[in-house]
Design an enzyme around this catalytic site. Structure first.
Site, PDB file in Angstrom:
ATOM      1  N   GLY A   1      -3.716  -0.634  -8.765  1.00  0.00           N
ATOM      2  CA  GLY A   1      -2.720   0.440  -8.779  1.00  0.00           C
ATOM      3  C   GLY A   1      -2.917   1.393  -7.620  1.00  0.00           C
ATOM      4  O   GLY A   1      -3.461   2.488  -7.793  1.00  0.00           O
ATOM      5  N   TYR A   2      -2.505   0.956  -6.452  1.00  0.00           N
ATOM      6  CA  TYR A   2      -2.648   1.789  -5.245  1.00  0.00           C
ATOM      7  C   TYR A   2      -1.296   2.311  -4.771  1.00  0.00           C
ATOM      8  O   TYR A   2      -0.990   3.486  -4.873  1.00  0.00           O
ATOM      9  CB  TYR A   2      -3.295   0.953  -4.130  1.00  0.00           C
ATOM     10  CG  TYR A   2      -4.815   1.002  -4.095  1.00  0.00           C
ATOM     11  CD1 TYR A   2      -5.560   1.199  -5.244  1.00  0.00           C
ATOM     12  CD2 TYR A   2      -5.499   0.834  -2.898  1.00  0.00           C
ATOM     13  CE1 TYR A   2      -6.942   1.234  -5.202  1.00  0.00           C
ATOM     14  CE2 TYR A   2      -6.883   0.869  -2.845  1.00  0.00           C
ATOM     15  CZ  TYR A   2      -7.592   1.063  -3.992  1.00  0.00           C
ATOM     16  OH  TYR A   2      -8.950   1.098  -3.942  1.00  0.00           O
TER      17      TYR A   2
ATOM     18  N   GLU B   1     -11.263  -5.943   0.679  1.00  0.00           N
ATOM     19  CA  GLU B   1      -9.973  -6.630   0.661  1.00  0.00           C
ATOM     20  C   GLU B   1      -9.808  -7.414   1.962  1.00  0.00           C
ATOM     21  O   GLU B   1      -9.063  -8.367   2.036  1.00  0.00           O
ATOM     22  CB  GLU B   1      -8.832  -5.616   0.503  1.00  0.00           C
ATOM     23  CG  GLU B   1      -7.499  -6.266   0.199  1.00  0.00           C
ATOM     24  CD  GLU B   1      -6.350  -5.266   0.033  1.00  0.00           C
ATOM     25  OE1 GLU B   1      -5.240  -5.701  -0.238  1.00  0.00           O
ATOM     26  OE2 GLU B   1      -6.580  -4.043   0.174  1.00  0.00           O
TER      27      GLU B   1
ATOM     28  N   ASN C   1       0.448  -4.528   9.659  1.00  0.00           N
ATOM     29  CA  ASN C   1      -0.064  -4.812  11.000  1.00  0.00           C
ATOM     30  C   ASN C   1       0.082  -3.612  11.931  1.00  0.00           C
ATOM     31  O   ASN C   1      -0.705  -3.447  12.855  1.00  0.00           O
ATOM     32  CB  ASN C   1       0.630  -6.060  11.564  1.00  0.00           C
ATOM     33  CG  ASN C   1       0.074  -7.333  10.930  1.00  0.00           C
ATOM     34  OD1 ASN C   1      -0.601  -7.261   9.894  1.00  0.00           O
ATOM     35  ND2 ASN C   1       0.321  -8.478  11.545  1.00  0.00           N
TER      36      ASN C   1
END
Lengths: 399, 383
Positions: free
Chosen positions: A127-128, A244, A383
């Site tokens: 939950g970000y 991550e 990116n």
């Protein structure tokens, strides 16, 4: 300078390969190779197989049940898994939350949650992101207000991958609205069965349901579910983000993708000859392969430094950008190779393998994968954000 | 030199744009009709189709001699740029241009009677030509037609036949002479829906609408079903493809315009780091590049449309190959950059950009992709 693996590393590779040959179910490998979904059951099954082998948590320290592989071994394992078309290990509990708990969690939290991650009892989601907090994650607004022995959480999270399967979510929440952005954030563990939580599916452009919106209305969370200290969540989140970014280059995915393109291009005829002999197509394919060969070595350079104990820095941002560009180019080649058979939208019957595909083998998923993998350059720090980081570090503070 | 549309085309453009804007909701809903539909579904909105024909959209695709009021390159581009801007999935291309051209070109007096029905919106058609191994080559036909004293019998399979399930009549190609790959010997036949031996396996398409795999199992037809001379359909197929490619190029241009517009708007409204993301120079330059490519695409469409009636088919096909190669490249850039600059929201089916990105990218898979167009261009310039 020596580009070869050591004999021990080669032995390790052989061991991994043998395990995959024996234990990876053939139908699962087949489904992955053809770009089909294996569902929650499939993921759970593979999770259990790896757990039984003791190879589920390569990045965990031994005392928590990990296998204490170094970066090179982890890389070999990932490479072999991709080569064998093994399912991706769902990373949210194993590679994202677990390292945070191991470093910042209480003994009680470690003892409770870590075994349940290994056993598969808990499926975690992340939950970000919020609708207004994407690249600018620190502007997140979900509020947690302390009332006695619990927090009351209100707000909305989005892009929650596989949240529909999860029974737990780790969340970044704002606990101090008056502090400077990054300083008022806390890291909370929330049971998805708590009243006031609603999961709403988001259907992606290729028709798939892999992400969700999660709404919190007066959700009561016990204070013991706070990880570390209140208002220090940003530090933990940043620590998590570095995890991550392991396997961020996706070399194995690209190699498998390239093989699939070649297979299809050998079978597809273009002007009376196999497509793979067509100079225009062959040139595109060769360029992607050349880029991939170099990136694989960049990846190994960083891994070998990491194995020697050096933390990866700005290079992981470089790998993310180049790695996603190459994967997306390979997806583009795959749709080209499929020709007119890139146009059909694979029905559920075809997707699940209950009905034969329409075009050449492997063609049914190419368009969906091409569109779906546009996400690669958007998520996990877009990116653009990676380039900001590279510029900031390399140009000396001017981003 | 004059790059303005004629008054008639300007009027058509205005009324079509207004109509499509007023029916935005229905158009958006119809993009999902194929996906949600049962086997045999139409995959488009029949009401929108009827209204488009009332507006003269189909009539604009045909010359006066064929019962229409247009039919030239710039008539096609006027219509299709608007359809593309609106993301319409109604099969104007397949029924109107691709099949319509073939009937107008090859039909005898009886067969040409279909044109009036078509222009009035009462007929759906589909071209069953491509096969599993033909890729983008018009001469690769393996399906066979065998003629006896009183009947023609078709057998074979056709691949990704767009609009097949909705079609009242299928235009089916089959070989009467020669080997697969030979231009000589290909004929076209009119096969009404429901003819014995004709079966369809339908499915939705990624970018909206539907298609089917068509199986021809001893399909018996009367001798009158042949469209045009025996074995001589290849040239008409080339012409129909040329017209369809001009239309598709314009449609893609329209979709690119919308993708650019949506991105421009988003850059102005999306706030991150306390300001609209369009204030970041890194994104401004990328937006500028998209706008440059869009103007290139617009000119490429004009080149192709302006040469559609060229007396030299080589010149016509060279200009079309150029336009579609350029649009293939510019379209990919615009679709991918539009998604990237939007971020996650563009990945959702709900937000309209996704549909336009799909229309742009999947157009590359019809009649010849970017590389195939490059190849055609090289061959034609060397000739």
């Amino acid at each position: 300078m020596d580009l070869s693996y050591s004999p021990e590393e080669e032995r390790f590779r052989a061991e991994v390969r043998q395990f995959l040959e024996q234990k990876l179910p053939a139908e699962m490998s087949e489904a992955m190779r053809l770009g089909r979904s294996i569902g929650k059951e499939g993921h759970d099954r593979w999770h259990a197989i790896l757990n039984e082998q003791g190879w589920l948590a390569p990045n965990w320290p031994v005392q928590f049940g990990g296998c204490a592989w170094n970066a090179v071994q982890r890389h070999i394992f990932e490479e072999e898994c991709c080569r064998a078309h093994a399912p991706r290990i769902v990373p949210f509990g194993l590679s994202m939350l677990a390292p945070v708990l191991q470093k910042f969690g209480s003994k009680a939290q470690q003892d409770h949650y870590l075994p349940r991650i290994l056993s598969g009892e808990d499926w975690w989601c992340q939950g970000y992101s919020e609708p207004g907090a994407g690249s600018d994650l620190a502007s997140l607004k979900t509020r947690a207000v302390r009332e006695g022995d619990h927090y009351v959480v209100n707000g909305q999270k989005t892009w929650t991958t596989l949240g529909q399967y999860a029974n737990w979510i780790f969340c970044l929440v704002r606990t101090d609205p008056d502090a400077k952005q990054q300083q008022g954030i806390s890291f909370l563990l929330i049971d998805m069965d708590t009243p006031g939580i609603e999961v709403r599916p988001i259907i992606l452009l290729d028709g798939t349901h892999e992400v969700n919106e999660i709404w919190f209305t007066d959700v009561k969370v016990p204070v013991e579910n706070l990880v570390g200290e209140e208002n220090k969540g940003w530090t933990y989140a940043k620590y998590l983000l570095t995890h991550e970014r392991t396997n961020i280059a996706g070399v194995g995915f690209s190699r498998a993708g390239l093989e699939a393109v070649k297979r299809m291009a050998r079978a597809q005829m273009h002007r009376g000859r196999p497509l793979i002999e067509n100079p225009h197509f062959a040139a595109r394919l060769a360029q992607a392969e050349i880029d991939l060969m170099a990136m694989a070595t960049t990846n190994l350079r960083i891994i070998s430094r990491a194995a020697a104990g050096q933390a990866p820095g700005v290079e992981s941002s470089m790998l993310k950008v180049k790695g996603t560009e190459i994967r997306q180019e390979i997806n583009d080649l795959a749709r080209r190779a499929a020709g007119v058979y890139a146009m059909p939208f694979a029905s559920e019957a075809v997707e699940s393998g209950n009905e034969p595909g329409l075009g050449p083998e492997g063609s049914e998923a190419v368009a969906a994968q091409y569109f779906n993998n546009r996400k690669l350059s958007i998520f996990g720090g877009s990116n653009e954000i990676q380039k900001n980081i590279i510029a900031k570090v390399k140009l000396g503070g001017r981003a | 030199m004059n790059f303005e549309l004629t008054e008639e085309r300007q009027m058509l453009q205005d009324s079509l744009r207004r109509f499509l804007r007023d029916h935005q909701k229905a158009l958006q809903a119809s993009t999902l009709l194929g996906a949600g539909g049962e086997e045999g579904a139409r995959g488009f909105d029949a009401e929108i189709w009827r209204k488009l024909s009332e507006l003269g959209v189909i009539g604009a695709l045909f010359s006066e001699a064929d019962g229409g009021f247009g039919g030239q390159g710039f008539d096609l581009t006027t219509v299709f740029e608007e359809l593309g801007r609106a993301g319409a999935v109604e099969p104007v291309l397949d029924t109107g241009v691709l099949c319509g051209s073939l009937i107008a070109d090859l039909g005898n007096k009886d067969q040409r009677a279909f044109l009036a029905d078509l222009i009035e919106g009462n007929l759906q058609l589909a071209l069953a030509h491509g096969e599993a191994n033909s890729r983008y080559d018009l001469a690769q036909v393996e399906a066979l037609a065998k003629t006896s004293a009183d009947a023609i019998v078709l057998s074979g399979r056709k691949a990704v036949v767009v609009n097949a399930e909705a079609a009242d009549v299928l235009l089916v190609s089959a070989r009467e002479d020669g080997a697969s790959g030979a231009e000589e010997g290909i004929s076209l036949f009119l096969v009404p829906r429901g003819t014995a031996g004709l079966s369809l396996r339908g499915y939705p398409l990624m970018a909206g609408g539907r298609a089917a795999e068509v199986d021809l199992d001893e399909v018996h037809l009367p001798l009158s079903a042949r469209l045009g001379e025996r074995g001589q359909a290849h040239e008409a197929l080339l012409r129909a493809r040329a017209r369809s490619e001009v239309a598709l190029a314009a449609e893609t241009l329209g979709a690119m315009e919308t993708a650019v517009d949506l991105t421009k708007e988003y850059l102005g409204t999306r706030q991150q780091f306390g300001r609209p993301i369009g204030t970041f120079q890194a994104l401004q330059h990328r937006m500028a590049q998209m706008l440059i490519e869009l103007e290139q695409a617009r000119s490429a469409v004009i080149n192709a449309a302006g040469h559609l009636e060229s007396p030299s088919t080589a010149e016509r096909d060279l200009q079309i190959a150029a336009a579609r190669n350029l649009i293939g490249r510019a379209g990919r850039l615009i679709a991918e950059e539009a998604i990237q600059m939007h971020g996650g929201i563009a990945m959702t089916q709900e937000y309209e950009l996704a549909h336009f990105a799909k229309r742009i990218i999947m157009a590359d898979h019809r009649f010849g992709d970017t590389d195939t167009q490059l190849e055609r261009f090289i061959d034609l310039s060397a000739a």
